[in-house]
Design a protein around this motif. Structure first.
Motif, PDB file in Angstrom:
ATOM      1  N   HIS A  60      27.903  40.382  45.360  1.00 34.90           N
ATOM      2  CA  HIS A  60      28.360  39.220  46.121  1.00 34.90           C
ATOM      3  C   HIS A  60      29.341  39.643  47.200  1.00 34.90           C
ATOM      4  N   VAL A  61      30.245  40.546  46.853  1.00 34.24           N
ATOM      5  CA  VAL A  61      31.230  41.000  47.837  1.00 34.24           C
ATOM      6  C   VAL A  61      30.540  41.619  49.046  1.00 34.24           C
ATOM      7  N   SER A  62      29.552  42.474  48.807  1.00 33.97           N
ATOM      8  CA  SER A  62      28.872  43.141  49.923  1.00 33.97           C
ATOM      9  C   SER A  62      28.119  42.137  50.785  1.00 33.97           C
ATOM     10  N   ALA A  63      27.541  41.102  50.169  1.00 33.07           N
ATOM     11  CA  ALA A  63      26.809  40.091  50.942  1.00 33.07           C
ATOM     12  C   ALA A  63      27.749  39.338  51.873  1.00 33.07           C
ATOM     13  N   TYR A  64      28.925  38.968  51.364  1.00 30.13           N
ATOM     14  CA  TYR A  64      29.871  38.238  52.221  1.00 30.13           C
ATOM     15  C   TYR A  64      30.408  39.120  53.340  1.00 30.13           C
ATOM     16  N   LEU A  65      30.659  40.387  53.035  1.00 30.34           N
ATOM     17  CA  LEU A  65      31.171  41.286  54.069  1.00 30.34           C
ATOM     18  C   LEU A  65      30.140  41.542  55.153  1.00 30.34           C
ATOM     19  N   ALA A  66      28.847  41.463  54.808  1.00 33.97           N
ATOM     20  CA  ALA A  66      27.785  41.730  55.778  1.00 33.97           C
ATOM     21  C   ALA A  66      27.435  40.513  56.622  1.00 33.97           C
ATOM     22  N   ASN A  67      27.842  39.332  56.198  1.00 32.62           N
ATOM     23  CA  ASN A  67      27.464  38.123  56.923  1.00 32.62           C
ATOM     24  C   ASN A  67      28.562  37.739  57.909  1.00 32.62           C
ATOM     25  N   PRO A  68      28.236  37.622  59.192  1.00 31.94           N
ATOM     26  CA  PRO A  68      29.289  37.323  60.183  1.00 31.94           C
ATOM     27  C   PRO A  68      29.851  35.921  60.063  1.00 31.94           C
ATOM     28  N   LYS A  69      29.232  35.063  59.250  1.00 32.55           N
ATOM     29  CA  LYS A  69      29.708  33.692  59.119  1.00 32.55           C
ATOM     30  C   LYS A  69      30.643  33.494  57.924  1.00 32.55           C
ATOM     31  N   THR A  70      30.879  34.541  57.147  1.00 36.06           N
ATOM     32  CA  THR A  70      31.679  34.368  55.934  1.00 36.06           C
ATOM     33  C   THR A  70      32.888  35.288  55.909  1.00 36.06           C
ATOM     34  N   GLN A  71      33.957  34.806  55.291  1.00 40.40           N
ATOM     35  CA  GLN A  71      35.177  35.588  55.117  1.00 40.40           C
ATOM     36  C   GLN A  71      35.721  35.344  53.721  1.00 40.40           C
ATOM     37  N   ILE A  72      35.891  36.403  52.937  1.00 40.24           N
ATOM     38  CA  ILE A  72      36.482  36.280  51.607  1.00 40.24           C
ATOM     39  C   ILE A  72      37.987  36.069  51.771  1.00 40.24           C
ATOM     40  N   VAL A  73      38.472  34.948  51.258  1.00 44.55           N
ATOM     41  CA  VAL A  73      39.906  34.654  51.392  1.00 44.55           C
ATOM     42  C   VAL A  73      40.615  34.624  50.053  1.00 44.55           C
ATOM     43  N   ALA A  74      39.851  34.473  48.932  1.00 43.39           N
ATOM     44  CA  ALA A  74      40.490  34.396  47.620  1.00 43.39           C
ATOM     45  C   ALA A  74      39.519  34.868  46.551  1.00 43.39           C
ATOM     46  N   VAL A  75      40.050  35.482  45.509  1.00 44.80           N
ATOM     47  CA  VAL A  75      39.249  35.916  44.366  1.00 44.80           C
ATOM     48  C   VAL A  75      39.998  35.568  43.096  1.00 44.80           C
ATOM     49  N   CYS A  76      39.222  35.434  41.996  1.00 40.71           N
ATOM     50  CA  CYS A  76      39.818  35.083  40.715  1.00 40.71           C
ATOM     51  C   CYS A  76      39.204  35.935  39.625  1.00 40.71           C
ATOM     52  N   ALA A  77      40.025  36.487  38.762  1.00 42.81           N
ATOM     53  CA  ALA A  77      39.573  37.271  37.614  1.00 42.81           C
ATOM     54  C   ALA A  77      40.469  36.942  36.429  1.00 42.81           C
ATOM     55  N   ARG A  78      40.019  37.339  35.248  1.00 46.90           N
ATOM     56  CA  ARG A  78      40.795  37.015  34.056  1.00 46.90           C
ATOM     57  C   ARG A  78      42.082  37.819  33.950  1.00 46.90           C
ATOM     58  N   THR A  79      42.098  39.037  34.534  1.00 44.20           N
ATOM     59  CA  THR A  79      43.261  39.912  34.354  1.00 44.20           C
ATOM     60  C   THR A  79      43.733  40.483  35.689  1.00 44.20           C
ATOM     61  N   GLN A  80      44.974  40.887  35.707  1.00 44.37           N
ATOM     62  CA  GLN A  80      45.522  41.552  36.885  1.00 44.37           C
ATOM     63  C   GLN A  80      44.839  42.898  37.110  1.00 44.37           C
ATOM     64  N   GLU A  81      44.405  43.536  36.031  1.00 46.35           N
ATOM     65  CA  GLU A  81      43.703  44.820  36.170  1.00 46.35           C
ATOM     66  C   GLU A  81      42.408  44.654  36.968  1.00 46.35           C
ATOM     67  N   SER A  82      41.680  43.575  36.724  1.00 48.92           N
ATOM     68  CA  SER A  82      40.450  43.323  37.476  1.00 48.92           C
ATOM     69  C   SER A  82      40.747  43.044  38.945  1.00 48.92           C
ATOM     70  N   LEU A  83      41.827  42.329  39.205  1.00 50.91           N
ATOM     71  CA  LEU A  83      42.216  42.083  40.596  1.00 50.91           C
ATOM     72  C   LEU A  83      42.571  43.380  41.303  1.00 50.91           C
ATOM     73  N   GLN A  84      43.304  44.259  40.631  1.00 51.75           N
ATOM     74  CA  GLN A  84      43.674  45.532  41.238  1.00 51.75           C
ATOM     75  C   GLN A  84      42.448  46.392  41.514  1.00 51.75           C
ATOM     76  N   ARG A  85      41.471  46.347  40.606  1.00 52.92           N
ATOM     77  CA  ARG A  85      40.237  47.100  40.849  1.00 52.92           C
ATOM     78  C   ARG A  85      39.533  46.580  42.101  1.00 52.92           C
ATOM     79  N   PHE A  86      39.534  45.265  42.294  1.00 53.77           N
ATOM     80  CA  PHE A  86      38.939  44.682  43.501  1.00 53.77           C
ATOM     81  C   PHE A  86      39.638  45.212  44.755  1.00 53.77           C
ATOM     82  N   TYR A  87      40.957  45.197  44.754  1.00 55.33           N
ATOM     83  CA  TYR A  87      41.698  45.654  45.935  1.00 55.33           C
ATOM     84  C   TYR A  87      41.460  47.141  46.195  1.00 55.33           C
ATOM     85  N   GLN A  88      41.419  47.930  45.138  1.00 54.38           N
ATOM     86  CA  GLN A  88      41.212  49.376  45.304  1.00 54.38           C
ATOM     87  C   GLN A  88      39.823  49.691  45.851  1.00 54.38           C
TER      88      GLN A  88
END
Length: 354
Positions: free
Chosen positions: A35-63
């Motif tokens: 899903h992340v790659s699809a949004y990054l490839a589409n010029p009409k979309t911008q990821i502004v927020a993400v949600c995960a159960r843990t802070q570890e999952s959020l950090q993995r997303f940022y990394q």
């Protein structure tokens, strides 16, 4: 620009592209598939927020992505309350999808891209559809084969009459009736339309979402014979009066065999039904090397469904119908492997898939 939020940052949202060494020649997707790659490839979309159960999952997303400006949450309700979102991806386990989809629709998002299976029961699926209808939200359930060039080519060949009238289908799929089986139920409907009864048997290989095998019958008279969990990769055969179309995960593209009569029909012997056939010709239709990834096609379909006020090609109603077939296997098994008519009366039957 559509503002995007993603709920769930696991395999399908973020990491499935790491599995390239396990890809088949005609898999259900073409990388990149997240899903992340699809949004990054589409010029009409911008990821502004993400949600995960843990802070570890959020950090993995940022990394992995470097998207440090994207706001992270561990509570999807808080994300919906704080963010003005247009599109939401739901990539969580199935037992949480209903509450997330309903909350997203109530928050006023324009479109939702939900992973399969969409729910654990028809009651949940109906509540999701009702919430989306009330809010005017377009719901796409992600069955990527509907956007894959092999399956689109097979549908084109079938509708073009290459193998004559469709009479039966045969499908195999590994693992379980709901978690992966919904791919098979959906693509059978893609070719044959709505099912009207199911007769099934369950395997003893999972505590809640086992594999199984049986028959799916369609309103147009087509039979489908299905084996989910028998150890085979995804294979699909479409048998027509004059040939067969095959899609095999281990073979590139679409295979076609066109049949002809060994003996021409004899009008003087109308009761003589024996008509041996031979293969008149074989055709190969390779997957085009420049085909767009189905994940990106699904996102584009969702955007166009918002802009054109129509249902997506893989709509929430299609997701519900695929779920219903899988649930009907459970009902049939419990009723002594008897044929179960559709629509299912037992809307509360619940199967938790992962």
């Amino acid at each position: 620009m559509y503002r995007v939020g993603i709920v769930g940052l696991g395999r399908k949202a973020l990491t499935i592209d790491d599995e390239t060494k396990w890809r088949w020649l005609t898999n259900y997707e073409i990388p990149p598939t997240t899903h992340v790659s699809a949004y990054l490839a589409n010029p009409k979309t911008q990821i502004v927020a993400v949600c995960a159960r843990t802070q570890e999952s959020l950090q993995r997303f940022y990394q992995r992505t470097g998207l440090q400006k994207v706001r992270g949450y561990t509570d999807f309700r808080e994300m919906f309350a704080n963010e003005r979102l247009d599109i939401v991806s739901v990539c969580t386990h199935t037992d949480t999808k209903a509450q997330i989809v309903i909350a997203a629709a109530e928050a006023g998002v324009k479109g939702i891209l939900c992973e399969k299976a969409m729910a654990t029961s028809l009651e949940e699926a109906d509540a999701m559809l009702a919430a989306c209808e009330k809010a005017g939200t377009k719901l796409l359930v992600n069955h990527p084969r509907r956007y894959h060039p092999a399956y689109l080519r097979a549908k084109e060949l079938l509708e073009g009459g290459v193998i004559g009238e469709l009479v039966r289908m045969q499908g195999t799929m590994w693992t379980w009736l709901l978690h992966n089986g919904t791919h098979l139920w959906d693509i059978l409907r893609f070719f044959a339309g709505d099912a009207d009864w199911v007769c099934g048997w369950l395997r003893d290989d999972h505590p809640s979402d086992p594999g199984g095998y049986g028959i799916v019958h369609f309103s147009n008279g087509v039979f489908a014979f299905a084996d989910v969990g028998g150890g085979q990769g995804f294979q699909l055969e479409l048998h027509g009066m004059n040939g067969v179309i095959r899609i095999d995960g281990f073979v590139d593209g679409v295979q076609v065999e066109v049949y002809a009569d060994v003996y021409p029909p004899d009008p003087q012997r109308p009761a003589y039904q024996f008509r041996p056939r031979y293969v008149l010709r074989r055709e190969m239709h390779p997957n085009p090397p420049d085909a767009p990834p189905p994940m990106q096609m699904a996102l584009q379909d969702l955007i166009e469904s918002i802009e054109q006020d129509r249902q997506p090609l893989s709509s929430g109603y299609d997701g519900r119908a695929a779920l219903e077939i899988g649930l009907a296997f459970h009902v049939s098994h419990r009723q002594g492997n008897q044929p179960v008519p559709l629509p299912l009366r037992e809307r509360s039957v619940r199967v938790v898939s992962r």
